[in-house]
Design an enzyme around this catalytic site. Structure first.
Site, PDB file in Angstrom:
ATOM      1  N   HIS A 176       1.180 -28.314 -12.958  1.00  0.00           N
ATOM      2  CA  HIS A 176       1.072 -28.017 -14.391  1.00  0.00           C
ATOM      3  C   HIS A 176       1.363 -29.269 -15.213  1.00  0.00           C
ATOM      4  CE1 HIS A 176       1.595 -23.911 -12.836  1.00  0.00           C
ATOM      5  NE2 HIS A 176       0.981 -23.524 -13.931  1.00  0.00           N
ATOM      6  N   ASP A 249      -7.959 -23.553 -10.407  1.00  0.00           N
ATOM      7  CA  ASP A 249      -6.754 -23.259 -11.168  1.00  0.00           C
ATOM      8  C   ASP A 249      -7.036 -23.678 -12.613  1.00  0.00           C
ATOM      9  OD1 ASP A 249      -4.152 -22.488 -11.720  1.00  0.00           O
ATOM     10  OD2 ASP A 249      -3.247 -23.717 -10.147  1.00  0.00           O
TER      11      ASP A 249
END
Length: 507
Positions: A176, A249
């Site tokens: 992230h 993702d």
């Protein structure tokens, strides 16, 4: 493209994208699930909009409902002990039923795709972003349990998506925030990280999520696997013979920004072999991505051919799992499902008890006596609530859960002084900061018993502890089970799912 939206209900612009741009999927995030009845109505509205388009193809409605730590759909949905608890109990049917019950609850809301199971092997015990989301650090145990979980979810009619290909369990970095660089060989990946995918592909897994992870020793560059033709085409399609959907993702994670812009990274992801790019937010970015994809299709016949093949895969999965006329899941269609699913609360309560593990198998816990001075120390509300039910005369010392990686100096100084006034400290270890505080009790005269939640990595090496148990979730059932073991109600039969050598070093 699969897009997300902000707030509790999709905006008029999102509905317009469904009607006018034939968007193929919607991702439901935690920020969309404050009101489950509104969520259900919103999903129904979006599917109705999709069925009014010329092609009348229903949407993928996806979320992350892994169980345990990651539970994007909250409200009255089940709080489960999680994957690592399944790894501790090693009961195949528990894994199957976990997938089944989670699937039934998603189906009740109209969600038809789940980004689960997480099949990352926790090879690096400091991979905290994965932590208890992993079943184990053992590839075979992970493969068997993940396959059972996926089959349970399939029985409920949900489209499973295994993640994060080719494996996020070797790195302590979080994709992230930045791109993890993982040094390993392709042979090592095939013998460990890729084994669960091999099992699942043989069971006709419909979807795999590509991870934003770089493997320079394999590819020769720092391009993330999610943008790597070698990993997606050569390895996953050719060598592993996967014919289902590959979805990225979230492309707005920092680990995905390999190119100069988000739109260029999304185009590169499709060219690399993904069938769907997932982008969590920002309509202006959606427009740029869509325009760039359409422009490339017009000017590049090979790319257009590849996109058409992706569409074939997507339509094939939708046709297999969805009623194309109503957008409902084909399997076991009913109008109303309860949330939590019927039977789920009792099952997850029992499963929490089955997964409790001794932190050190040679140390049974000596139950604290009623006349002892007991201190409960930890960062989580339910730890104190359940602990005081067992030991109502105990005192409490709270320290914050965050920051996750670094304890506050004040707690490091106060903990040993406070503990010196007690016979027994029952300590809740939940993260790296908590272990720092726990270590200040090494030379304390009091007994120290640990109730570990989430991942127990590093704790079994603390040989000076007077005992402890591991549970793997933070729901009430997990704390109830952990305190029952400490109080001597039963001897835990779970087995620590982290078994590699670095857990045996003494500290």
């Amino acid at each position: 493209m699969m897009i997300g939206y902000m707030g509790s209900a999709p905006s008029a612009e999102v509905i317009e994208w469904i009607k006018e741009r034939n968007i193929g999927g919607i991702k439901i995030f935690g920020w969309n699930t404050n009101d489950l009845s509104l969520l259900q109505k919103s999903i129904e509205e979006m599917q109705k909009a999709a069925l009014k388009t010329e092609l009348k193809i229903p949407l993928f409605i996806a979320t992350d409902q892994e169980g345990g730590w990651v539970r994007h759909v909250k409200g009255s949905s089940s709080i489960t002990p999680g994957n690592m608890a399944l790894g501790a109990s090693e009961i195949i049917n528990d894994s199957y039923m976990t997938g089944f019950y989670i699937g039934k609850e998603l189906k009740a809301l109209g969600i038809n795709m789940n980004f689960a199971p997480t099949v990352d092997i926790l090879i690096n015990h400091e991979a905290h972003v994965i932590g208890p989301r992993a079943f184990s650090d053992d590839p075979l145990r992970t493969a068997i349990l993940a396959t059972s979980y996926a089959n349970g979810m399939k029985e409920a009619g949900i489209i499973c998506t295994a993640k994060h290909f080719p494996g996020h369990g070797r790195t302590s970095d979080d994709s992230h925030g930045r791109l993890p660089i993982i040094e390993t060989t392709l042979d090592e990946l095939f013998s460990t990280d890729l084994l669960p995918y091999d099992f699942l592909i043989k069971e006709n897994l419909p979807s795999i999520m590509s991870g934003h992870l770089a493997f320079p020793s394999v590819t020769g560059d720092k391009r993330p696997a999610s943008l790597s033709p070698f990993f997606l085409k050569d390895v996953l399609r050719e060598k592993m013979e996967f014919n289902g959907i590959i979805i990225t993702d979230d492309m707005q994670m920092n680990g995905a920004l390999y190119k100069n812009s988000l739109s260029e990274s999304c185009l590169a992801a499709l060219k690399a072999g993904n069938d769907i790019v997932m982008v969590s937010r920002d309509l202006s970015e959606y427009e740029k991505i869509r325009n760039l994809i359409i422009s490339e299709m017009r000017n590049n016949p090979d790319f257009e051919k590849q996109i058409r093949k992706s569409v074939e895969r997507i339509i094939s999965v939708k046709h297999e799992y969805l009623d194309m006329e109503t957008s409902q899941l084909k399997k076991a269609i009913q109008n109303i499902y309860p949330i939590p699913a019927e039977g789920a609360p009792l099952f997850f309560h029992q499963q929490a008890f089955r997964s409790v593990s001794l932190l050190q198998g040679d140390k049974l816990i000596k139950k604290p006596e009623e006349n002892e001075r007991i201190l409960l120390a930890g960062p989580l509300r339910l730890f104190f609530e359940e602990g005081l039910k067992r030991f109502p005369n105990a005192d409490s010392y709270f320290f914050p859960y965050n920051p996750f990686y670094k304890a506050q100096e004040n707690d490091l100084k106060k903990m040993p002084d406070i503990a010196s006034g007690y016979d027994t400290v029952i300590f809740c270890s939940a993260n790296v900061a908590g272990i720092e505080i726990l270590k200040t009790l090494k030379n304390s005269r009091c007994r120290v018993i640990v109730l570990s939640v989430l991942s127990p990595a590093s704790l079994s090496s603390l040989r000076w502890l007077d005992g402890g148990v591991a549970v793997y979730g933070t729901g009430r059932e997990s704390f109830t089970a952990g305190f029952a073991a400490i109080a001597g109600d039963f001897i835990p039969e779970g087995v620590l799912p982290l078994v590699t050598k670095d857990t045996q070093k003494s500290d």
